[in-house]
Design a protein around this motif. Sequence first.
Motif, PDB file in Angstrom:
ATOM      1  N   MET A  77       0.831  -1.205   0.000  1.00  0.00           N
ATOM      2  CA  MET A  77       0.000   0.000   0.000  1.00  0.00           C
ATOM      3  C   MET A  77       0.863   1.252   0.000  1.00  0.00           C
ATOM      4  O   MET A  77       1.807   1.382   0.786  1.00  0.00           O
ATOM      5  N   ALA A  78       0.536   2.192  -0.886  1.00  0.00           N
ATOM      6  CA  ALA A  78       1.225   3.482  -0.902  1.00  0.00           C
ATOM      7  C   ALA A  78       0.740   4.324   0.276  1.00  0.00           C
ATOM      8  O   ALA A  78      -0.300   4.041   0.883  1.00  0.00           O
ATOM      9  N   LYS A  79       1.491   5.353   0.574  1.00  0.00           N
ATOM     10  CA  LYS A  79       1.126   6.226   1.688  1.00  0.00           C
ATOM     11  C   LYS A  79       0.063   7.214   1.234  1.00  0.00           C
ATOM     12  O   LYS A  79       0.351   8.306   0.735  1.00  0.00           O
ATOM     13  N   THR A  80      -1.179   6.820   1.425  1.00  0.00           N
ATOM     14  CA  THR A  80      -2.312   7.643   1.031  1.00  0.00           C
ATOM     15  C   THR A  80      -3.545   7.152   1.783  1.00  0.00           C
ATOM     16  O   THR A  80      -3.460   6.273   2.641  1.00  0.00           O
ATOM     17  N   LYS A  81      -4.705   7.699   1.442  1.00  0.00           N
ATOM     18  CA  LYS A  81      -5.943   7.309   2.106  1.00  0.00           C
ATOM     19  C   LYS A  81      -6.608   6.159   1.333  1.00  0.00           C
ATOM     20  O   LYS A  81      -6.520   6.079   0.117  1.00  0.00           O
ATOM     21  N   TYR A  82      -7.283   5.277   2.069  1.00  0.00           N
ATOM     22  CA  TYR A  82      -7.918   4.107   1.481  1.00  0.00           C
ATOM     23  C   TYR A  82      -9.338   3.943   2.006  1.00  0.00           C
ATOM     24  O   TYR A  82      -9.674   4.432   3.095  1.00  0.00           O
ATOM     25  N   GLN A  83     -10.109   3.236   1.220  1.00  0.00           N
ATOM     26  CA  GLN A  83     -11.413   2.785   1.677  1.00  0.00           C
ATOM     27  C   GLN A  83     -11.738   1.448   1.025  1.00  0.00           C
ATOM     28  O   GLN A  83     -11.433   1.216  -0.136  1.00  0.00           O
ATOM     29  N   ARG A  84     -12.315   0.558   1.804  1.00  0.00           N
ATOM     30  CA  ARG A  84     -12.707  -0.760   1.324  1.00  0.00           C
ATOM     31  C   ARG A  84     -14.096  -1.060   1.887  1.00  0.00           C
ATOM     32  O   ARG A  84     -14.472  -0.575   2.951  1.00  0.00           O
ATOM     33  N   THR A  85     -14.841  -1.893   1.191  1.00  0.00           N
ATOM     34  CA  THR A  85     -16.106  -2.367   1.730  1.00  0.00           C
ATOM     35  C   THR A  85     -15.977  -3.851   2.035  1.00  0.00           C
ATOM     36  O   THR A  85     -15.323  -4.598   1.304  1.00  0.00           O
ATOM     37  N   ILE A  86     -16.582  -4.255   3.121  1.00  0.00           N
ATOM     38  CA  ILE A  86     -16.653  -5.664   3.478  1.00  0.00           C
ATOM     39  C   ILE A  86     -18.131  -6.044   3.584  1.00  0.00           C
ATOM     40  O   ILE A  86     -18.985  -5.197   3.856  1.00  0.00           O
ATOM     41  N   THR A  87     -18.420  -7.299   3.336  1.00  0.00           N
ATOM     42  CA  THR A  87     -19.786  -7.799   3.448  1.00  0.00           C
ATOM     43  C   THR A  87     -19.847  -8.795   4.595  1.00  0.00           C
ATOM     44  O   THR A  87     -19.076  -9.760   4.626  1.00  0.00           O
ATOM     45  N   VAL A  88     -20.744  -8.554   5.538  1.00  0.00           N
ATOM     46  CA  VAL A  88     -20.895  -9.409   6.715  1.00  0.00           C
ATOM     47  C   VAL A  88     -22.223 -10.154   6.596  1.00  0.00           C
ATOM     48  O   VAL A  88     -23.286  -9.525   6.476  1.00  0.00           O
ATOM     49  N   ILE A  89     -22.157 -11.490   6.588  1.00  0.00           N
ATOM     50  CA  ILE A  89     -23.351 -12.331   6.510  1.00  0.00           C
ATOM     51  C   ILE A  89     -23.578 -12.978   7.869  1.00  0.00           C
ATOM     52  O   ILE A  89     -22.676 -13.625   8.412  1.00  0.00           O
ATOM     53  N   THR A  90     -24.779 -12.771   8.425  1.00  0.00           N
ATOM     54  CA  THR A  90     -25.103 -13.301   9.754  1.00  0.00           C
ATOM     55  C   THR A  90     -26.426 -14.053   9.717  1.00  0.00           C
ATOM     56  O   THR A  90     -27.081 -14.143   8.680  1.00  0.00           O
ATOM     57  N   ASN A  91     -26.844 -14.550  10.879  1.00  0.00           N
ATOM     58  CA  ASN A  91     -28.138 -15.221  11.001  1.00  0.00           C
ATOM     59  C   ASN A  91     -29.216 -14.267  11.505  1.00  0.00           C
ATOM     60  O   ASN A  91     -30.231 -14.711  12.063  1.00  0.00           O
ATOM     61  N   ASP A  92     -29.011 -12.968  11.318  1.00  0.00           N
ATOM     62  CA  ASP A  92     -30.037 -11.977  11.614  1.00  0.00           C
ATOM     63  C   ASP A  92     -31.109 -12.092  10.523  1.00  0.00           C
ATOM     64  O   ASP A  92     -30.860 -11.757   9.360  1.00  0.00           O
ATOM     65  N   PRO A  93     -32.315 -12.563  10.840  1.00  0.00           N
ATOM     66  CA  PRO A  93     -33.310 -12.830   9.795  1.00  0.00           C
ATOM     67  C   PRO A  93     -33.803 -11.576   9.073  1.00  0.00           C
ATOM     68  O   PRO A  93     -34.237 -11.650   7.926  1.00  0.00           O
ATOM     69  N   LYS A  94     -33.767 -10.434   9.731  1.00  0.00           N
ATOM     70  CA  LYS A  94     -34.260  -9.206   9.116  1.00  0.00           C
ATOM     71  C   LYS A  94     -33.197  -8.511   8.274  1.00  0.00           C
ATOM     72  O   LYS A  94     -33.513  -7.805   7.325  1.00  0.00           O
ATOM     73  N   ASN A  95     -31.945  -8.701   8.635  1.00  0.00           N
ATOM     74  CA  ASN A  95     -30.866  -8.023   7.919  1.00  0.00           C
ATOM     75  C   ASN A  95     -29.651  -8.936   7.848  1.00  0.00           C
ATOM     76  O   ASN A  95     -28.614  -8.662   8.460  1.00  0.00           O
ATOM     77  N   PRO A  96     -29.740 -10.034   7.087  1.00  0.00           N
ATOM     78  CA  PRO A  96     -28.656 -11.028   7.101  1.00  0.00           C
ATOM     79  C   PRO A  96     -27.390 -10.588   6.380  1.00  0.00           C
ATOM     80  O   PRO A  96     -26.320 -11.122   6.654  1.00  0.00           O
ATOM     81  N   ILE A  97     -27.501  -9.631   5.463  1.00  0.00           N
ATOM     82  CA  ILE A  97     -26.328  -9.187   4.697  1.00  0.00           C
ATOM     83  C   ILE A  97     -26.140  -7.698   4.916  1.00  0.00           C
ATOM     84  O   ILE A  97     -27.028  -6.900   4.616  1.00  0.00           O
ATOM     85  N   GLN A  98     -24.973  -7.317   5.457  1.00  0.00           N
ATOM     86  CA  GLN A  98     -24.681  -5.909   5.691  1.00  0.00           C
ATOM     87  C   GLN A  98     -23.349  -5.543   5.040  1.00  0.00           C
ATOM     88  O   GLN A  98     -22.392  -6.315   5.087  1.00  0.00           O
ATOM     89  N   THR A  99     -23.313  -4.358   4.455  1.00  0.00           N
ATOM     90  CA  THR A  99     -22.100  -3.847   3.827  1.00  0.00           C
ATOM     91  C   THR A  99     -21.511  -2.751   4.689  1.00  0.00           C
ATOM     92  O   THR A  99     -22.196  -1.777   5.027  1.00  0.00           O
ATOM     93  N   ILE A 100     -20.247  -2.914   5.069  1.00  0.00           N
ATOM     94  CA  ILE A 100     -19.564  -1.974   5.955  1.00  0.00           C
ATOM     95  C   ILE A 100     -18.423  -1.319   5.192  1.00  0.00           C
ATOM     96  O   ILE A 100     -17.659  -1.990   4.492  1.00  0.00           O
TER      97      ILE A 100
END
Length: 356
Positions: free
Chosen positions: A326-349
Amino acid sequence: MKKIFSIVAGLLATAAMMAQEPVITFEKTSHDFGRIQESDGRVSTVFNFKNEGMAPLVLSNVRASCGCTTPKWTREPVEPGQTGAITVTYNPNGRPGKFSKTITVTSNAKEQTLRLYIKGEVIPKPAQPVNKYPFSIGELSVQNKNLDFGDIYKGSSNTLYIEYANQTDKNITVEVSQTSFIGAVATLPEVKAKESGKFAITFDAAACPTFGPVKQVIYVKVNGKSEVSDAYAITIVANVKEDFSKMTAEELLNAPIADIAKEIDLGVLPAGKSKVAKKLPFANAGVNPLFIRRIIAANDMSFPAVKSGVKSGKKLLNFSVNTTNMAKTKYQRTITVITNDPKNPIQTIRLIWEVQ
């Protein structure tokens, strides 16, 4: 008297300036190509123009209304009395039917913007015979080398088929590999010359170890020959989901609730480190344990498998970031979290940080 003289002088000066402007005139401003064959390819026409003014004419831009039309024009200044040209080319490939396009001409002429027009009708290419088996695996011809099972619930299975044909003059043998959760017909001991058929491939989501998008490659052996390459590969994709439809009202009331911030700032990370330890805060705002089924992240982030359920309350999940490349600069990444939450099983952070 002086005032009248000033007005007259101003009008004369303006007239003199206007007389010194370039004036562009075209031999034609539209062209009809008529009926053209798509198979013949591009067609062109030339719009010739003349500078009938008293100053050099410069075309600053010639722009077509779509990418299928390409203009080329005289770039150098056109002196008074001299001529120039704009060549307009139309590409009919993949565009059957009537067309009408506009070309906008911008210059330093008295009339700074002019429009040219082309039109016509594209006669489509004759329909080609459809090849039912366009892909090859060795001597075996197949209809498709990619199978998409779409959404499939954990605990269930589905079967799709690949149609094949032996288009050679000799008999061949076929063997399809299997995995722990991809089942296929084991062998086709003899596929006769000019014979066709289909073999089944089953995706067993109960045996699949992961949730979310899954990609698996299996290989086919033809006449005893195979290799780990695209030439002998069949690619299988699916999206394994948890089935919450059979949960009772009480189970839904006591279900886990994944409470994770939509954006997390990791702060400043040191450059050139293969493993920078960080923590991902999240909470179970429900009653029953929360299970993290999967975290999908970029290759420069590593999340441990979480096998035990998270009881009601807050928790910090350890993970690491690789800043080696990684170069010396600012970064951003998205991750996807899959859980057993029935109302919101897939969340993007969204994770943000800076490398220094």
